[in-house]
Design an enzyme around this catalytic site. Structure first.
Site, PDB file in Angstrom:
ATOM      1  N   HIS A 199       0.931  -1.302  -0.055  1.00  0.00           N
ATOM      2  CA  HIS A 199       0.029   0.062   0.126  1.00  0.00           C
ATOM      3  C   HIS A 199       0.980   1.313   0.360  1.00  0.00           C
ATOM      4  O   HIS A 199       0.315   2.416   0.315  1.00  0.00           O
ATOM      5  CB  HIS A 199      -0.889   0.000   1.157  1.00  0.00           C
ATOM      6  CG  HIS A 199      -2.188  -0.993   1.148  1.00  0.00           C
ATOM      7  ND1 HIS A 199      -2.979  -1.303   2.163  1.00  0.00           N
ATOM      8  CD2 HIS A 199      -2.568  -1.652   0.021  1.00  0.00           C
ATOM      9  CE1 HIS A 199      -3.736  -2.323   1.560  1.00  0.00           C
ATOM     10  NE2 HIS A 199      -3.560  -2.505   0.251  1.00  0.00           N
ATOM     11  N   CYS A 209      10.379  21.193  -9.641  1.00  0.00           N
ATOM     12  CA  CYS A 209       9.406  21.732 -10.926  1.00  0.00           C
ATOM     13  C   CYS A 209       8.188  22.547 -10.261  1.00  0.00           C
ATOM     14  O   CYS A 209       7.437  22.966 -10.995  1.00  0.00           O
ATOM     15  CB  CYS A 209       8.840  20.608 -11.865  1.00  0.00           C
ATOM     16  SG  CYS A 209       7.387  19.460 -11.111  1.00  0.00           S
ATOM     17  N   SER A 213      -3.869  -8.392  10.941  1.00  0.00           N
ATOM     18  CA  SER A 213      -4.567  -8.158   9.844  1.00  0.00           C
ATOM     19  C   SER A 213      -5.974  -8.708   9.914  1.00  0.00           C
ATOM     20  O   SER A 213      -6.240  -9.656  10.166  1.00  0.00           O
ATOM     21  CB  SER A 213      -4.073  -8.230   8.418  1.00  0.00           C
ATOM     22  OG  SER A 213      -4.807  -8.017   7.336  1.00  0.00           O
TER      23      SER A 213
END
Ligand code: NAD
Ligand code: ZN
Length: 252
Positions: free
Chosen positions: A121, A154, A191
């Site tokens: 992720h 940038c 999890s």
């Protein structure tokens, strides 16, 4: 309560393994003080995930997006791995585990010394430029400004280097899948296995005959596919396993 039989079976299973893969989730880091998804659901009660967890939300209101996430980024500077992370790293050094596949974005497995970590992720430790793609450390990007951080090359907006809601997982998920395909053991730690496609690695392993063990304080969707289920707190369980295997629990 400690699940002594479960820990015994799990220790024996790990001892036999040479190509183990650990699949970790947010529960791995709660003992480091990072709330898991369940707690974070509270966050989404007051905040709209479409605004704060999607690319569209970021583009619509970059300042609001970053005002929301800035405290989470800031907390990364002080969080430390817990006992469980150190034991996972020790299992790799001992040649029992080959890779860690993690859903976490906190970088704590690497901080504890794990070397092969697939962050499926992504990570909050870096940001990337939405214009030129340049990556920078989050700490550096956030130090520059109070508002939305910009690329030093940038000037375009940068984004967190994580998979936002609605986005595809990158090629790292293919690497993770390959490591599970080659595994002789899959160890799921902390999890709920509710988030696809990562949760699919468990049936993927089980249908290929790779034994699966799950350590979690609550039942998960895939307990029925596991050879061993240990319903317990991760840190103390992993410390106990490390002691039984004669491994250092903590790398000092
Ligand atoms: P989840 O929150 O859905 O599941 C965590 C599970 O761990 C729960 O079932 C809980 O009961 C268990 N648990 C919590 N602390 C534990 C402990 N100390 N010992 C044993 N069990 C414990 O997490 P998930 O499956 O990883 O899915 C959440 C999603 O949110 C992931 O996609 C992840 O990327 C993201 N997330 C990441 C972090 C992080 O990087 N630390 C934190 C929160 C959420
Ligand atoms: Zn740029």
């Amino acid at each position: 309560m400690t699940d002594i039989d479960g820990l015994h079976a799990l220790t024996n299973r790990i001892r036999k393994s040479r190509r183990g893969v650990v699949l970790s989730g947010a529960g791995m880091s709660t003992e480091s003080g990072i709330p898991d998804f369940r707690s974070r659901m509270g966050l989404w009660r007051d905040a709209d995930p479409m605004r704060y967890a999607t690319r569209e939300g970021l583009l619509a209101d970059p300042e609001g997006f970053y005002a929301f996430w800035r405290p989470y980024f800031a907390s990364l500077a002080t969080v430390r791995p817990n006992q469980g992370h150190y034991v996972v790293a020790a299992l790799e050094r001992a040649g029992l585990v080959r890779a860690v596949v993690t859903q976490n974005v906190d970088g704590l497995h690497q901080a504890a010394g794990s070397s092969t970590v697939h962050e499926v992720h992504g990570t909050f430790r870096t940001v990337r430029c939405m214009g030129c793609g340049l990556r920078a450390s989050s700490a550096e990007a956030f130090a520059q400004s109070e508002g939305a951080p910009r690329c030093s090359a940038c000037g375009s907006l940068v984004r967190p280097d994580v998979v936002l809601f609605g986005e595809m997982l990158g090629p790292v998920f293919e690497d993770a899948t390959e490591s599970v395909r080659a595994a002789d053991f899959l160890l799921v730690l902390g999890s709920s296995l509710e988030v696809a496609p990562v949760s699919g690695l468990v049936p993927f392993a089980a249908t290929r005959g790779v034994p699966v063990a799950i350590v979690n304080r609550e039942p998960t969707n895939y307990d029925g596919l596991a050879d061993v289920v240990v319903r317990a707190e991760l840190g103390p369980s992993l410390q106990e396993i490390a002691a039984r295997l004669g491994l250092p629990g903590r790398d000092c």
